[in-house]
Design an enzyme around this catalytic site. Structure first.
Site, PDB file in Angstrom:
ATOM      1  N   ASP A   1       0.789  -1.255   0.000  1.00 17.12           N
ATOM      2  CA  ASP A   1       0.000   0.000   0.000  1.00 17.12           C
ATOM      3  C   ASP A   1       0.816   1.297   0.000  1.00 17.12           C
ATOM      4  OD1 ASP A   1      -1.967  -1.911   0.241  1.00 17.12           O
ATOM      5  OD2 ASP A   1      -2.703  -1.266   2.198  1.00 17.12           O
TER       6      ASP A   1
ATOM      7  N   HIS B   1     -17.425   2.697   1.234  1.00 19.41           N
ATOM      8  CA  HIS B   1     -16.957   1.445   1.849  1.00 19.41           C
ATOM      9  C   HIS B   1     -17.278   1.433   3.351  1.00 19.41           C
ATOM     10  CE1 HIS B   1     -13.917  -1.595   3.181  1.00 19.41           C
ATOM     11  NE2 HIS B   1     -14.311  -2.162   2.050  1.00 19.41           N
TER      12      HIS B   1
ATOM     13  N   LYS C   1      -6.978  -4.968  -2.901  1.00 15.00           N
ATOM     14  CA  LYS C   1      -7.706  -5.513  -1.743  1.00 15.00           C
ATOM     15  C   LYS C   1      -8.614  -4.448  -1.158  1.00 15.00           C
ATOM     16  CE  LYS C   1      -3.866  -4.520   1.328  1.00 15.00           C
ATOM     17  NZ  LYS C   1      -4.560  -3.467   2.070  1.00 15.00           N
TER      18      LYS C   1
ATOM     19  N   CYS D   1      -1.730  -2.848   7.709  1.00 14.48           N
ATOM     20  CA  CYS D   1      -1.628  -3.793   6.591  1.00 14.48           C
ATOM     21  C   CYS D   1      -0.324  -4.588   6.583  1.00 14.48           C
ATOM     22  CB  CYS D   1      -1.867  -3.071   5.274  1.00 14.48           C
ATOM     23  SG  CYS D   1      -3.596  -2.539   5.151  1.00 14.48           S
TER      24      CYS D   1
END
Ligand code: VGL
Ligand code: ZN
Length: 211
Positions: free
Chosen positions: A8, A52, A106, A151
């Protein structure tokens, strides 16, 4: 066979971005230097649809960084970030992406977050990464990128559980550090069997056969 996995390294996680990690951009030159030392380079890209469920803006009466209970467990609510197709979701412009053989996206399912490169946050929906690595004969992963305590940590711990040898390149990662989460993350990684390594050592450990 070893590979570098860059987590990321996107605009929204760098200073000026929606979910900026302190000094997130400072690792870019280090990561660029590492690239040439790996035969396999893979990257993840946080890739959320608008609205989201991990966004605080999708929940009434909640603020970013509040924690709520979802069907699959605790979820930190984040500012809107890495929305598909936006500049914030792009990789940092100075990151050299040409060597990368795989970009794994993802977090694209609206109802579920996905910190780990291996599993979504329910802990059971696989991303397919483990299968990809097995098929390509990759058994050792060197992790760098953002954020150490989310992450990167989740990916490193899951990778160990999947049976991969996992290293985290300390000077090529930075953390959000929310309520001590950074220290906690290093503790959890150590317990899981993740090894912390410097970028210098990651490079000099390359291709043991030629040492
Ligand atoms: C991340 C929070 C939300 C990360 C992604 O890349 O560490 N953190 N989405
Ligand atoms: Zn995210």
């Amino acid at each position: 066979m070893r590979a570098l996995l860059i987590i990321d390294l996107q605009n929204d996680f760098c200073p000026g971005g929606a979910l900026a990690v302190p000094e997130g951009d400072a690792i870019v030159p280090t990561v660029n230097k590492l690239l040439g030392n790996f035969e396999h380079v893979l990257m993840t890209q946080d890739w959320h649809p608008e609205g989201h469920r991990s966004f605080a803006s999708s929940h009434r009466h909640y603020e970013p960084y509040d924690v709520i209970e979802m069907d699959y467990g605790e979820q930190v609510l984040w500012p809107d970030h890495c929305v598909q197709g936006t500049e914030g979701a792009e990789f940092h412009p100075d990151l050299d992406t040409t060597h990368s053989e795989l970009i794994l996206r993802k977090g694209f399912r609206p109802e579920i977050d996905s910190y780990s490169a291996f599993y979504e946050n329910d802990g059971e929906t696989p991303t397919g990464l483990a299968g990809y690595l097995h098929e390509r004969g990759i058994d050792t992963l060197y992790l760098c990128g953002l954020a150490t305590d989310f992450c990167v940590k989740w990916s490193a711990v899951d990778g160990c559980e999947e049976g991969f040898d996992m290293y985290v390149i300390e000077d090529a990662t930075r953390g959000i550090d929310q309520d001590g989460s950074l220290q906690q993350a290093w503790r959890e990684m150590e317990e899981a069997g993740v090894e912390a390594i410097s970028s210098q050592d990651a490079v000099s450990n390359q291709y043991p056969s030629v040492l």
